[in-house]
Every structure is written in C-alpha cells, then in structure tokens.
Design a protein around this motif. Structure first.
Motif, short mmCIF file in Angstrom:
data_model
loop_
_atom_site.label_atom_id
_atom_site.label_comp_id
_atom_site.label_asym_id
_atom_site.label_seq_id
_atom_site.Cartn_x
_atom_site.Cartn_y
_atom_site.Cartn_z
N UNK A 15 -23.38 18.18 16.02
CA UNK A 15 -22.61 19.28 16.61
C UNK A 15 -22.59 19.17 18.13
N UNK A 16 -21.40 19.14 18.70
CA UNK A 16 -21.24 19.22 20.14
C UNK A 16 -21.13 20.70 20.51
N UNK A 17 -22.11 21.23 21.22
CA UNK A 17 -22.15 22.67 21.48
C UNK A 17 -20.92 23.15 22.22
N UNK A 18 -20.31 22.28 23.03
CA UNK A 18 -19.11 22.69 23.75
C UNK A 18 -17.93 22.90 22.82
N UNK A 19 -17.98 22.29 21.64
CA UNK A 19 -16.87 22.43 20.71
C UNK A 19 -16.84 23.81 20.05
N UNK A 20 -17.98 24.45 19.92
CA UNK A 20 -18.02 25.78 19.31
C UNK A 20 -18.28 26.87 20.33
N UNK A 21 -18.81 26.48 21.49
CA UNK A 21 -19.15 27.47 22.51
C UNK A 21 -20.58 27.93 22.37
N UNK A 22 -21.22 28.14 23.51
CA UNK A 22 -22.61 28.56 23.49
C UNK A 22 -22.78 29.93 22.84
N UNK A 23 -21.73 30.75 22.87
CA UNK A 23 -21.85 32.09 22.27
C UNK A 23 -22.14 31.99 20.78
N UNK A 24 -21.57 30.98 20.11
CA UNK A 24 -21.82 30.81 18.67
C UNK A 24 -23.28 30.43 18.44
#
Length: 418
Positions: A15-24
């Motif tokens: 998982x690339x954290x930028x792809x889902x957003x840190x809020x997720x």
C-alpha cells in the motif's frame, strides 16, 4: 511513528499511503487502538509488530470495500466474448478475481458465464482478497441495496433469493462456482499456488501501489495467466499493462489485455509524438484550470431572507474552494483544502484531480500520477484527469501510456461528437 505504520503497510501489502491519503490510515489506527484499548501509538506499534492477528485487523481496517454487482458491465461482456472466441473447453475454464473484496465481482463473473451459456461444470472461479473481513462478508453472501446499483437489475430476479432478515443471497448455482481464500498478490508462497488462469480480474488494485510495486504486481499477474489468458484491470490502470509488455485485447471499454508475443518489442520506438489537433482535449492543458462558475452567495449571507436562498451544498462549496485556490496559484492552500475535503466527504474524482494538479505544479509527478489515476478510477470519463495524466506520462517518458490515454480521449470525443 505514523511513518513507521505507513512503511509497515507498504512492506506487507504494497500500500502506497499517498494513494489512499493519511486520513484513511489515521482512521484505521484510531479504530484499532480503540478496539484494543491502547491509547499510546508507540504501545500500539509494539503490539502490531508482534501480533500477526492484530496486523491483519489493521489491514482489514485500512481496506475499505467499494464495489457492486455488474460494475463496469463491458468488462464482463468482454470476458465472456473472449472466452467463447479464444478459450478451448478441453477442461473447465479457470477464472481468478483478485482482489475479490466482498464478493460482488466474483459472483458477477459466475452470473455472466451462466448468461453466456456456460454450465456449472464448464468453469470455476477462485476469489482472493487480503482482507479477512471482506472474505467473511463474501462467504456470508448477504447483500443489501448498496450492492445493486443502476437501472438494469434483471439479474437479481434470475440469480438471487430474498432472505427473511432482509437483503438477497445468490442462488446455489452461483455460490457453488466461487471459492474464496485469504491471499496477498505480492506474497511469494501464495503466488506459487496460483497460475494457469484463463481469465484474471485484477481491477482497481494497482492504483494503490507505487510504480515499482505496480511493476512487481504486473509481473506476478503475467505469471498467473495461462497461454492466451486475459487480464482485466480498472479504467484508471489501463496504461500500466501496456508499459509492461501486454497488448490490448481490443475489447471496447473492457480494459482487457493479453500477453504480447515475446518476439514483439515491449514498447514502441520513442518517436516524437505529433501534437494533438486543437479540438482534442489533451491539446488544451490549460482547460482544467478554468475558473469556477459563479455561485450564489450562501444563505447565511442574506439573514433577512433565509427562506428564499437554498441551503448551500457543503460538498460543492468545498470543491469550489479547492478549485479557486488552485486557479489562484495558492498551491499549499489548494492541497490542504483537497485533503480536508477527502477526509470529510470521502473519495471524490474532482478532489483527487485537483490534488493531482497541485502536486504536478509543485514538482511531485509520482504523487500527481497516483491522484490522476484515482480520479479516473472514480470517474472513467473524467476528461481533464485523462488529459493531464497523458501529458504527465509523456513528460515522464512513458510514451506508450500517454498514447493509450490519448486513444481513450479520442474515442470519447468520437462518441460524443465533440
């Protein structure tokens, strides 16, 4: 410590954290820390790195399903058309749904095969997902209104039975063709068990990986395919297989690919691409930055006539604030507004698109590409996102990816007559 959690998820599931957003990720952490009664992030880190069970629960919390039956119908008609034309029936046809989420895609594959005239002994479907929570729901196979979208729901009458407690369950014939299992596409032991599939659905997974992980995943998917097998990906991912040596299966709007013959070059020669005609969307890169249309003042600005002014739409107002900041060149403000919008209202094609614009302008092309792809995933006909992604891929040297997107834009223009 949050960065360590991000890296843990990348190492485990790609998982690339930028792809889902840190809020997720923050929301998932909050859910798990509440469930475990842990109030300190360092303490939770100690637990999640020692317990595979807790790591699985964190993965479950991060992976949020968003699917429904017969999502992107052209993919399923393309699948059955290709099977009839190219796959011999010396043995049952093997199909794979990965990730299968809560089961809607895999069961749809079974329904589509039955509709195409195949019998229960003619095919088998393996369904894999990294979320044990998703698999529990898939095997329960009880579906409510959110899983049935659109106006053509005749399949529900043919293949589902109402359940007394509410909702619908697929009939025995559909249930019997699908076999679920917990699996990770990037896990070598699991990969060794997979292979020889005639049709592989891997839709809307690659957009959550960075480019090196996308390449690893596509190499793994190629290993899964039998000779002449078909790979189907999501609309936002259609440029990726071509760049890894796949060839289009030429199934309109199915986003389907076959392994290109090894004697062919993996990528066309890097000739200078002619400029697109002015009428084509990609030739107007400034178009996405057009000013927002004028909006009525919010009701609170006319306190003397509150009933005459419609209540403002907070979602639309939030998107407008992102666009105004982006158009005004206030990149930091636009970025924060887009992230705040996603945290408050959830996934939005326009928010991801504007976030991509900001990152593109701010010199972060990899992040911009991810967000353009997410915008296209949510809205496959988002012309501005397609055009900007094509331009960015061209600048990055991915001529094949840019040409694939430009071809999509051309087809869209031809369909609409514009």
């Amino acid at each position: 410590m949050l960065g360590a959690i991000e890296q843990l998820l990348k190492d485990e599931i790609g998982l690339n954290s930028q792809s889902v957003g840190l809020s997720v990720i923050r929301h998932a952490l909050k859910e798990r820390m509440t469930a475990t009664g842990i109030g300190d992030l360092h303490e939770y880190w100690s637990v999640v790195t020692r317990s595979r069970s807790e790591l699985q629960q964190l993965i479950n919390a991060v992976i949020v399903p968003e699917t429904w039956f017969f999502r992107d119908r052209d993919a399923f008609s393309g699948m059955t058309g290709y099977a009839r034309a190219h796959i011999t029936r010396r043995r049952p046809i093997r199909l794979l749904s990965l990730p299968c989420s809560t089961g809607e895609e895999a069961y749809t594959m079974a329904m589509a095969m039955f509709d195409a005239g195949y019998g229960a002994d003619d095919f088998t479907i393996e369904a894999r997902d990294i979320s044990s929570r998703n698999l529990e729901q898939a095997q329960l196979a009880l579906y409510g209104r959110n899983s049935f979208r659109g106006t053509d729901l005749a399949f529900r009458d043919r293949y589902f039975e109402p359940v007394e407690e509410g909702g619908y369950r697929p009939n025995a014939a559909v249930l019997g063709r699908v076999h679920f299992k917990l699996a990770n596409l990037l896990d070598p032991p699991e990969a060794a068990e997979l292979g020889g599939y005639d049709i592989v659905f891997c839709r809307n997974l690659l957009i959550y990986f960075d480019r090196p992980t996308q390449d690893r995943a596509l190499d793994r998917l190629e290993q899964f395919l039998a000779p002449g097998g078909l790979l189907l990906v999501g609309p936002a991912e259609s440029a990726l297989p071509i760049a890894r040596g796949f060839a289009s299966a030429r199934l309109p709007m199915a986003f389907a690919f076959v392994r290109a013959p090894k004697t062919q070059p993996v990528e066309p020669p890097r000739a200078v691409t002619p400029a697109a005609p002015p009428a084509k969307p990609v030739a107007r890169p400034a178009a996405p930055m057009r000013p927002a249309p004028p909006k009525k003042p919010p009701a609170v600005s006319r306190p003397l006539q509150p009933k005459e002014s419609p209540a403002p739409d907070p979602r639309a107002a939030s998107l407008a604030s992102i666009e105004r900041a982006a158009n005004g060149g206030r990149l930091a403000e636009a970025r924060e507004a887009a992230l705040a919008h996603l945290a408050q209202f959830g996934p939005s094609a326009d928010a991801f698109y504007h976030l991509g614009l900001v990152q593109d302008a701010d010199g972060h092309p990899a992040e911009a590409i991810q967000n353009y792809r997410k915008a296209i995933y949510l809205a496959p006909d988002h012309r501005e996102a397609l055009a900007q992604l094509a331009l960015l891929l061209q600048r990055q040297g991915d001529g094949a990816g840019a040409r694939a997107l430009n071809s999509r834009l051309d087809r869209m223009a031809n369909r609409s007559g514009s």
